[in-house]
Motif scaffolding. Structure first.
Motif, short mmCIF file in Angstrom:
data_model
loop_
_atom_site.label_atom_id
_atom_site.label_comp_id
_atom_site.label_asym_id
_atom_site.label_seq_id
_atom_site.Cartn_x
_atom_site.Cartn_y
_atom_site.Cartn_z
N MET A 1 1.15 -1.07 -0.19
CA MET A 1 0.08 0.09 -0.09
C MET A 1 0.86 1.00 -0.19
SD MET A 1 -2.83 0.93 2.99
CE MET A 1 -1.70 1.11 4.24
N SER A 2 1.16 1.80 -1.06
CA SER A 2 1.70 3.38 -1.20
C SER A 2 0.89 4.45 -1.51
CB SER A 2 2.81 2.94 -2.23
OG SER A 2 2.60 2.43 -3.76
N VAL A 3 1.23 5.60 -1.32
CA VAL A 3 1.16 6.46 -1.76
C VAL A 3 0.73 7.12 -3.36
CG1 VAL A 3 0.47 9.34 -2.14
CG2 VAL A 3 0.94 7.99 -0.42
N VAL A 4 -0.47 7.13 -4.21
CA VAL A 4 -0.72 7.11 -5.79
C VAL A 4 0.50 8.49 -6.01
CG1 VAL A 4 -1.64 7.72 -8.13
CG2 VAL A 4 -1.77 5.29 -6.02
N GLY A 5 -0.36 9.55 -4.98
CA GLY A 5 0.26 11.12 -5.28
C GLY A 5 -0.46 12.05 -4.40
N ARG A 6 -0.42 12.71 -4.53
CA ARG A 6 -1.16 14.54 -4.36
C ARG A 6 -2.13 15.05 -5.53
NH1 ARG A 6 -0.69 15.59 1.22
NH2 ARG A 6 1.30 14.78 1.91
N THR A 64 -8.40 3.37 -0.74
CA THR A 64 -8.78 4.23 0.14
C THR A 64 -8.44 5.47 -0.39
OG1 THR A 64 -6.61 3.34 1.35
CG2 THR A 64 -8.38 2.17 1.83
N TYR A 65 -8.14 6.04 0.72
CA TYR A 65 -7.85 7.59 0.20
C TYR A 65 -7.77 8.38 1.88
CZ TYR A 65 -12.72 8.75 0.71
OH TYR A 65 -14.05 8.65 0.56
N LYS A 66 -7.08 9.85 2.06
CA LYS A 66 -7.49 10.80 3.29
C LYS A 66 -7.88 12.35 2.06
CE LYS A 66 -2.81 10.45 4.82
NZ LYS A 66 -2.19 10.19 5.36
N PHE A 67 -8.68 13.16 2.96
CA PHE A 67 -8.18 14.27 2.25
C PHE A 67 -7.60 15.66 3.81
CE2 PHE A 67 -12.29 13.54 3.06
CZ PHE A 67 -12.29 14.21 3.87
#
Length: 276
Positions: A1-6, A64-67
């Motif tokens: 699980m890694s971050v795609v981007g911002r 999944t995401y966070k904002f």
């Protein structure tokens, strides 16, 4: 699980709804728009509706995401305080289009200091940044309201969006009218291109107005031979003369004198720019 981007979005507070622009941003990331709108509205339920909040979305590979939320842009605050639908086109180079006081600027800086990247930044630094932004938008910052803007608060803030839409429609109609009603070989440009280039309106000695769109350092390169080519094209293509009057014919010296053109007495002289 890694971050795609911002990814940065501007979403209206407490009233987020599925829209095409939001779908173009969330669709490739595999994020459900309905779930995102529910989460966003739940977090911003105490915010005044329709306030354009800045949202930084951080999606992950497992969908999944966070904002993170931030206050609206500084331009939005300045436009609301100055009661103008949009900033000036020429910034500080033209007359101011709005006016705000230093007290209002201080309150805007206090609101902007709540952003995560501005936590710990002195209020004075934020105020100086807002003053530069207001200057670029053509908004005057003064201790008190200037006399020409004394009736600024008579305009309701709620009418700014409708006024902005009306001005956009009027600008589109003016552009369409200029495209369909141009009679001569006039090169249509955008506002950005008009800033990069200078439009020189020169009258040739035959009484024809020619719109030369070149850079400033290229204008002296026009020789008398170039003007003779222009005259030949005018006579062959029968382009309309400037003004369309009979006294502005090719062989009339009176027409040239009435138009204020300076004739070229010698073919060795470089092309002269006439006063329009």
């Amino acid at each position: 699980m890694s971050v795609v981007g911002r990814f940065r979005l501007i979403v209206p507070g407490a009233t987020a709804k599925p829209a095409p622009k939001m779908g173009q941003a969330l669709g490739p990331l595999g994020i459900n728009m309905m779930n995102f709108c529910k989460d966003f509205n739940a977090r911003t339920q105490k915010v005044r509706p329709e306030v354009p909040l800045q949202c930084t979305l951080v999606p992950k590979t497992d969908r999944t995401y966070k904002f993170f939320l931030r206050t609206p842009q500084a331009q939005w605050f300045l436009q609301r305080c100055a009661r103008i639908p949009k900033g000036g086109d020429y910034g500080a180079a033209a007359a101011p289009v709005g006016n705000i006081t230093l007290k209002e600027l201080f309150h805007i800086a206090k609101a902007k200091s709540m952003d995560p990247q501005l936590v710990g930044v002195p209020i004075r630094t934020i105020c100086l940044s807002l003053i530069r932004t207001a200057k670029a938008m053509g908004i005057l910052v003064s201790k008190e309201l200037q006399p020409e803007f004394s009736k600024r608060d008579d305009q309701p803030v709620e009418a700014l969006q409708a006024l902005k839409a009306f001005q956009a429609l009027r600008k589109a109609a003016r552009r369409k009218r200029s495209e369909t009603g141009s009679g001569g070989p006039v090169a249509l440009t955008t506002s950005k291109q008009r800033k990069q280039q200078r439009l020189h309106l020169c009258k040739v000695c035959v009484g024809f107005a020619w719109l030369v769109q070149v850079r400033k350092h290229l204008l002296p390169a026009f020789s008398p031979g170039c003007w003779r080519l222009v005259v030949h094209l005018v006579q062959r293509e029968r382009w309309p003369l400037w003004g369309g009057g009979a006294d502005c014919s090719a062989g009339s010296s009176n027409g040239r004198r009435q138009r204020g053109c300076r004739s070229q007495r010698s073919s060795r002289r470089p092309a002269t720019r006439c006063s329009g």
